[in-house]
Write a protein that holds these residues in place. Structure first.
Motif, PDB file in Angstrom:
ATOM      1  N   VAL A 108       0.977  -1.213  -0.009  1.00 27.89           N
ATOM      2  CA  VAL A 108      -0.004   0.070  -0.044  1.00 27.89           C
ATOM      3  C   VAL A 108       0.932   1.268  -0.130  1.00 27.89           C
ATOM      4  N   LEU A 109       0.763   2.122  -0.968  1.00 29.42           N
ATOM      5  CA  LEU A 109       1.447   3.392  -1.080  1.00 29.42           C
ATOM      6  C   LEU A 109       0.564   4.526  -0.719  1.00 29.42           C
ATOM      7  N   ASP A 110       0.794   5.459   0.168  1.00 30.95           N
ATOM      8  CA  ASP A 110      -0.070   6.613   0.460  1.00 30.95           C
ATOM      9  C   ASP A 110       0.846   7.763  -0.148  1.00 30.95           C
ATOM     10  N   VAL A 111       0.352   8.582  -1.041  1.00 26.46           N
ATOM     11  CA  VAL A 111       0.998   9.456  -1.773  1.00 26.46           C
ATOM     12  C   VAL A 111       0.310  10.921  -1.092  1.00 26.46           C
ATOM     13  N   GLY A 112       1.183  11.292  -0.428  1.00 22.69           N
ATOM     14  CA  GLY A 112       0.956  12.470   0.365  1.00 22.69           C
ATOM     15  C   GLY A 112       0.579  12.090   1.738  1.00 22.69           C
ATOM     16  N   CYS A 113       1.272  11.262   2.431  1.00 27.57           N
ATOM     17  CA  CYS A 113       1.058  10.610   3.712  1.00 27.57           C
ATOM     18  C   CYS A 113       1.202  11.399   4.813  1.00 27.57           C
ATOM     19  N   PHE A 114       1.558  12.540   4.698  1.00 22.51           N
ATOM     20  CA  PHE A 114       2.086  13.441   5.520  1.00 22.51           C
ATOM     21  C   PHE A 114       2.659  12.637   6.843  1.00 22.51           C
ATOM     22  N   ASN A 115       2.204  12.807   8.092  1.00 25.10           N
ATOM     23  CA  ASN A 115       3.037  12.293   9.094  1.00 25.10           C
ATOM     24  C   ASN A 115       2.769  10.632   9.451  1.00 25.10           C
ATOM     25  N   GLY A 116       2.198   9.866   8.295  1.00 28.10           N
ATOM     26  CA  GLY A 116       1.662   8.649   8.492  1.00 28.10           C
ATOM     27  C   GLY A 116       0.753   8.209   9.375  1.00 28.10           C
ATOM     28  N   MET A 118      -2.494   7.794   8.918  1.00 30.81           N
ATOM     29  CA  MET A 118      -3.594   7.047   8.417  1.00 30.81           C
ATOM     30  C   MET A 118      -2.922   5.758   8.283  1.00 30.81           C
ATOM     31  N   LEU A 119      -1.570   5.592   7.678  1.00 36.72           N
ATOM     32  CA  LEU A 119      -1.074   4.286   7.499  1.00 36.72           C
ATOM     33  C   LEU A 119      -0.690   3.367   8.906  1.00 36.72           C
ATOM     34  N   LYS A 120      -0.576   4.349   9.963  1.00 36.91           N
ATOM     35  CA  LYS A 120      -0.382   3.604  11.275  1.00 36.91           C
ATOM     36  C   LYS A 120      -1.681   3.184  11.800  1.00 36.91           C
ATOM     37  N   TYR A 121      -2.916   3.805  11.459  1.00 33.82           N
ATOM     38  CA  TYR A 121      -4.137   3.301  11.834  1.00 33.82           C
ATOM     39  C   TYR A 121      -4.441   2.032  11.006  1.00 33.82           C
ATOM     40  N   ALA A 138       7.275  13.905   6.970  1.00 34.30           N
ATOM     41  CA  ALA A 138       8.058  12.604   6.097  1.00 34.30           C
ATOM     42  C   ALA A 138       8.766  11.809   7.457  1.00 34.30           C
ATOM     43  N   ALA A 139       9.582  12.457   8.052  1.00 33.31           N
ATOM     44  CA  ALA A 139      10.572  11.734   9.269  1.00 33.31           C
ATOM     45  C   ALA A 139       9.799  11.164  10.243  1.00 33.31           C
ATOM     46  N   MET A 140       8.542  11.661  10.668  1.00 35.91           N
ATOM     47  CA  MET A 140       7.698  11.177  11.568  1.00 35.91           C
ATOM     48  C   MET A 140       6.991   9.924  10.813  1.00 35.91           C
ATOM     49  N   ALA A 141       6.570  10.222   9.748  1.00 32.00           N
ATOM     50  CA  ALA A 141       5.943   8.786   9.102  1.00 32.00           C
ATOM     51  C   ALA A 141       7.079   7.638   9.015  1.00 32.00           C
ATOM     52  N   GLY A 142       8.296   7.977   9.004  1.00 33.42           N
ATOM     53  CA  GLY A 142       9.341   6.882   8.716  1.00 33.42           C
ATOM     54  C   GLY A 142       9.453   6.352  10.175  1.00 33.42           C
TER      55      GLY A 142
END
Ligand code: ZN
Length: 309
Positions: A108-116, A118-121, A138-142
């Motif tokens: 799953v790729l989130d384009v414009g994922c901001f701090n992640g 949604m993917l965390k959820y 982006a660093a927080m999403a990582g």
């Protein structure tokens, strides 16, 4: 300004007309960062063939990306309430349409994922990837377990035919060149893979009532592209994808009281504007040369699903 010679960036039709002036707030800000738009007069253009709407003149992509790059991590919420923000709805749409997978996690790729957030959820049952121009978010999403690929989708390399699902939430309205975006999405998807986009819906009654003065167009300079079912379908078709689902809802789950207040303010604006505020100076100031009031509680967003053929 007339722009009659401008072609539709989605379907290429020359049937494009100016549907009204756009008034941005003063001073204008993008992602909370001040942007210089002095001397520019913005208009909303509409394609008579596919229904796509877009703002002109262009704000150069580099200028917008610079603002996003400097955006604060919390600009759109560090930890938004997932239910209020409809992450559960998006997960359900994804589960309904994602291709069946024999083994391994869905990519799953989130384009414009901001701090992640949604993917965390969504959780670690998915193989999660992100694209995000904001440095801090982006660093927080990582740190949240999202594999960050690039600042923008155009820069993603070596992942052709790789993803089962590509999501883009609150992003399509920021895209200056929609076909380049969707061509790249299509290249990155596996055959049978899906794209899920959430953005404003110009077919929504609230959107239609206010036109170029609608809050979603006017309050946010960075919103440049405006979609509906037919333009999403047209964009998909040009890039080898077919529209398989379309739903309309509000951006988030808001209290009913917000809807009541915002609807009342917007109906008053629409009624008073043609009268110049009934000639009352204090009222005229509220309705002339400015955007309609915020109406974020209205059902003015779409969630569309395109499947790669
Ligand atoms: Zn068009």
């Amino acid at each position: 300004m007339t722009n009659e010679k401008e072609k539709c960036p989605v379907c290429g039709s020359a049937d494009v007309r100016d549907v009204g002036r756009v008034f941005h707030p003063e001073p204008p800000r993008v992602a909370g960062v001040a942007i210089d738009l002095a001397g520019l007069e913005f208009h909303l253009l509409a394609c008579g063939k596919c229904g796509f709407r877009f703002k002109r003149p262009f704000i150069p992509t580099e200028k917008l990306l610079d603002c996003y790059a400097r955006a604060d991590t919390g600009n759109w919420g560090v930890d938004p309430d997932p239910i209020q923000r409809r992450f559960d709805t998006l997960l359900a749409v994804m589960r309904r349409h994602a291709p069946a997978k024999a083994g391994g996690a869905l990519r799953v790729l989130d384009v414009g994922c901001f701090n992640g957030a949604m993917l965390k959820y969504f959780g670690d049952e998915f193989d999660r990837y992100g694209v995000e121009p904001g440095k801090e978010p982006a660093a927080m999403a990582g740190r949240r377990g999202v594999k960050m690929l690039a600042d923008t989708i155009e820069q993603v390399e070596g992942h052709e035919g790789y993803f089962d699902v590509i999501l883009s939430i609150d992003v399509l309205e920021h895209i200056n060149d929609p076909i380049a975006f969707f061509e790249k999405v299509s290249r990155l998807l596996k055959p049978g893979g899906i794209f899920i986009g959430m953005t404003g819906d110009t077919d929504a009654p609230s959107f239609r009532l206010q036109g170029s003065l609608y809050w979603y167009v006017s309050k946010l300079p960075e919103h440049v592209s405006f979609w509906n079912r037919s333009s999403m379908s047209a964009a998909g078709e040009r890039c080898g994808m077919r529209l398989v689902d379309h739903t309309r809802m509000s951006h988030a789950r808001n209290p009913v009281s917000d809807w009541v207040v915002q609807t009342g303010m917007n109906l008053a604006f629409a009624a008073l504007r043609p009268t110049g505020g009934l000639g009352i100076p204090a009222l005229r100031k509220r309705v002339s040369g400015r955007s309609a009031p915020n109406w974020i509680a209205s059902a003015d967003h779409l969630i569309d699903v395109l499947r790669k053929c």
